[in-house]
Design a protein around this motif. Sequence first.
Motif, PDB file in Angstrom:
ATOM      1  N   TYR A 188       0.824  -1.212   0.000  1.00  0.00           N
ATOM      2  CA  TYR A 188       0.000   0.000   0.000  1.00  0.00           C
ATOM      3  C   TYR A 188       0.860   1.264   0.000  1.00  0.00           C
ATOM      4  O   TYR A 188       0.592   2.213  -0.729  1.00  0.00           O
ATOM      5  CB  TYR A 188      -0.933   0.003   1.210  1.00  0.00           C
ATOM      6  N   ILE A 215      -7.061   0.240  -3.799  1.00  0.00           N
ATOM      7  CA  ILE A 215      -6.892  -0.319  -2.465  1.00  0.00           C
ATOM      8  C   ILE A 215      -8.126  -1.080  -2.009  1.00  0.00           C
ATOM      9  O   ILE A 215      -8.031  -2.077  -1.285  1.00  0.00           O
ATOM     10  CB  ILE A 215      -6.547   0.806  -1.459  1.00  0.00           C
ATOM     11  N   GLN A 363      -5.517   0.873   5.344  1.00  0.00           N
ATOM     12  CA  GLN A 363      -4.386   1.338   4.544  1.00  0.00           C
ATOM     13  C   GLN A 363      -4.810   2.415   3.546  1.00  0.00           C
ATOM     14  O   GLN A 363      -3.987   3.206   3.096  1.00  0.00           O
ATOM     15  CB  GLN A 363      -3.762   0.163   3.794  1.00  0.00           C
TER      16      GLN A 363
END
Length: 372
Positions: A188, A215, A363
């Motif tokens: 990430y 993500i 994240q």
Amino acid sequence: MRKFLRLVKKHLFTIIVLSVTMAILLTSLLKETGLAGLAHILSTLDPAWMFLAAGTLGVTWLLEGLCNWLLCRHLYPKWTYARSFMIGITGIFYASITPCSAGAQPMQIYYMSKMGMQGGKSAAIISAKTITHQATTVIFSLLLICTELPFFVKNVSNLTLFTVFGLATNILFIAAVVLISVNAGFIYRWLHTIMCWLGKIHILKKPEEKYKTVITQLDSFHEGFKTMGHSWRLYVAVCLITIVQLVLGSLDTYCIYRAFHLHGASVWLIVAAEVFAAMVVTFVPLPGGSGGAELSFDAFCHIFFGSMTTPAMLVWRLLTYYGSILFGFLYVSIGSRKYLGTPPPEDYQHPDSQNGDAALPTQANQTNCGSS
């Protein structure tokens, strides 16, 4: 009519790519044989072998459903095979019409959620299916090619280039998925830095929005590995079925070979060539690996088809690729009406897995590009 126009607009890039590659293939073929020659070649195809080729393709679709069913049943014991087959065909269809098969997994997760499966569990199943299929394909194709390595070294030009490209793209993909499962934070942070940099040099618009979109999918894969647990018997079963699927999926090339009234090449050689050729073009960045698939077929199968390579390529592409698109479109359209929005089977969490719908990692909440 409006719905049709919206559909065309949505998939315009895919339609253009498929039309161009088919036009190039037909133009090349007509230059070689002429229209009358092409008609004669196609009219003399052995119908029994063509029927068998279509049959092997159909069995691979059934096995795709079986793999999905085993994985779904791991978390939902009452999940039916029919629903799993629908998910399998959805993956095949969207893998055929999106670059690098990028639309397959997200659409499978979407349809599974519409069937009532919880989001974390659908991501878990698809992530497990993706990594087992890709790893099995790479290992099995290498084993096959190694059994006949002297033959392919002698007869396939640029074999090293094909091998390096195929291994590099597939190993990078597998490594990325595994790394996400064990150390998502590193991926990430690295991805966030790269996308912010692309935004600053004006290559990527709205990098933060793009980052969050990516993500979201990576989070699903990360949670997926934890949710499925460590049932090695399940993964062994799925890998073995995948091997059978790969072999049968390559037998259609042998059936087409025999349909052209050609003899002499062994089934094993053609299967080895086709499995390896398919692995090489997995991540060609065009729908259905267009261009790469034809190049790979020509490189590995010209050995067997000789002067019939281009006509054979046309038949092979029409059957295995355009046939998959047609069947996939029809079945997904019908299956959507039957299964989407229906009550899910009994919800059950396998004892060796964790909560598949726990909060996803945070994240995506990185600092914005301006402050990084």
